[in-house]
Motif scaffolding. Sequence first.
Motif, short mmCIF file in Angstrom:
data_model
loop_
_atom_site.label_atom_id
_atom_site.label_comp_id
_atom_site.label_asym_id
_atom_site.label_seq_id
_atom_site.Cartn_x
_atom_site.Cartn_y
_atom_site.Cartn_z
N GLY A 395 24.31 11.36 -1.29
CA GLY A 395 23.54 12.53 -1.81
C GLY A 395 22.60 12.94 -0.84
N ILE A 396 21.65 13.84 -1.51
CA ILE A 396 20.85 14.71 -0.57
C ILE A 396 19.59 14.77 -1.55
CG2 ILE A 396 20.26 16.90 0.34
CD1 ILE A 396 23.07 17.52 0.90
N ILE A 397 18.35 14.57 -1.00
CA ILE A 397 17.05 14.55 -1.55
C ILE A 397 16.73 15.99 -1.86
CG2 ILE A 397 14.44 13.86 -1.23
CD1 ILE A 397 15.40 11.34 0.50
N THR A 398 16.38 16.14 -3.12
CA THR A 398 16.01 17.63 -3.59
C THR A 398 14.68 17.63 -3.80
OG1 THR A 398 16.81 17.01 -5.74
CG2 THR A 398 18.69 17.78 -4.37
N LYS A 399 13.76 16.25 -4.20
CA LYS A 399 12.43 16.45 -4.67
C LYS A 399 11.81 15.28 -4.23
CE LYS A 399 11.60 18.43 -8.50
NZ LYS A 399 11.81 18.60 -10.17
N ILE A 400 10.58 15.33 -4.03
CA ILE A 400 9.84 14.09 -3.75
C ILE A 400 8.90 14.10 -4.90
CG2 ILE A 400 8.21 12.84 -2.40
CD1 ILE A 400 10.97 13.70 -0.96
N LEU A 401 8.85 12.68 -5.79
CA LEU A 401 8.45 12.42 -6.84
C LEU A 401 7.05 11.57 -6.50
CD1 LEU A 401 11.51 11.87 -9.20
CD2 LEU A 401 10.01 13.93 -8.76
N GLY A 402 6.81 11.18 -5.56
CA GLY A 402 5.81 10.38 -5.37
C GLY A 402 5.81 9.64 -3.97
N LYS A 403 5.33 8.64 -3.70
CA LYS A 403 5.28 7.81 -2.26
C LYS A 403 6.49 7.08 -2.37
CE LYS A 403 2.36 4.84 0.77
NZ LYS A 403 1.32 4.26 0.90
#
Length: 551
Positions: A395-403
Amino acid sequence: MSYDFMLEYIPTREFGAADILSRLTRNTTRPNEDTIIACCQLEREVKQSAVEALENLPVTFQMIQNATLKDKVLQEVISYLKNGKWPNTITDDLRSYYIHRDALGIVENCIMLKDRLVIPYCFHKRILQQLHKGHQGIERTKSLSRSYVYWPGLDEEIKRFVQGCGKCAAVAKTLPKTTLSSWPIAEHPMQRVHIDIAGPVNGIYYFLIIDAYSKWPQIYQVNSITSASILNCIADFTSQFGNPELIVSDNGTQFSSKTYSDFCKSQGIIHKFTAPYHPQSNGQAERFVDTLKRALKKLEGAGTTKQILQTFLKTNRVTPNRSAQGKSPADLFVGRRLRTELDLLKISKPHSNQRNERMEQQFNRQNHAQERSYKIGDPVYAKLYKLNESFWAPGIITKILGKVNCEVRIENSNIFKAVKSHANQLRSRFVEAPQKALDISFDYFDLSPSSVSDASNSRACIAEPDLATSQESASSDTSQQTTPCTNMADPPNQLLPEASTDAPNDNREPVTEQTEVHPELRRSSRRKRPPAWIPDYHLFKRRKDVGNPQV
């Protein structure tokens, strides 16, 4: 019975000659002993009925005259009235007559107190029965007697007679309430709780638990009100807030059962019952039952019964109560205010965001943890879970939700499209970048960029036409004009000069090979590998597809 027998015992030796009739008694049936006893009982009842019938007869003046002549006290009073002298020492029997001596008179051998007839002692009970024949109250019976009869202590006897009347007592009014004796004021939560059952309301029962100190309400919806169902609710309540010291309830069968009694004994809880049909003794719970029923009617249509109950409890628990020191039940019971939608109106205070660094260091040291960070667009493997099994998916990271949390878009999956994953559920995925057409040519022909750059200065670079798969498009491409290229590295979509064996082009000029060789040839450090598109059929690709290994 109509006959009274006298039995006499005669010895047999004194019997005379036996006659025929004396022998006929053997053929007669002897009566049963129970029949004889019944006859004796009937005789007593007949006598009692006759006496009662005589007593119910009205008392007449002639009867009073005859009784007065036989009454010693009244005869003594008559003699004092006739002589006009009373003794110096008055006994208790004569004291009342002596006090009213001026109002007493004698009429036809009967004593009169003004217009009231003095009744002899033997007729007191019958006169009281006649006075109370209409079952009037004490005062009205007294008023009636003052118009006809008199004897010492008449008012007191009327009071006792009316109070002892069973029929009057059965339908008497309730007396005024006694002085209030309230429950002791609770000093802390769970010192005393009141419980009760409300309903059914729309087929649902509500079991209420009210804390006497904080007025905290705990309400459960139950379909049945058996002892087992009520005990489940109490066990849930005690598991959250602990055991109360005292429970107050009415005398319902749910609370008076042995199962409930054993539960209270095992938990160390004192259980007290209120008086039957006296809800005032359990006022804490009874008052809240009324409040709950009214709230359910007001909130009808605002959701399901469960949602309505939750809304009512949430609002009630945060509302200040005047009988609870002006504080809300939540403040006194749980020691804090419950957060509601109204708290959004307040200015939010900044949080310190301080973490437990000691715990983090201990965890990192024990688990040999290493910090990992990701950014948007990083290719990763995400751990997915399906049917209690886990597997890794690209997969590919689409959003950073926190640390440590990211949103990952899963590739080539119809079930998992975007998942939220922790850093412990991710690992990096290394993807080799696609090579450009020029770099592939360098590797295939074993050339360096510098040598090709020098050789391109002395020759012309023929632009590759857009080739087509059909014969008509191939013939049209051969008539296109050639364009010079100044540098081999500038146009990325041009190929190295190479003749095609499948589609020869007579118009192309032969390319002369550069013979000059540099003294120090720098070879590419890139690992050589055969290109994916180098076979002959790849030469028919269009210019925009060159360098794309997926086509």
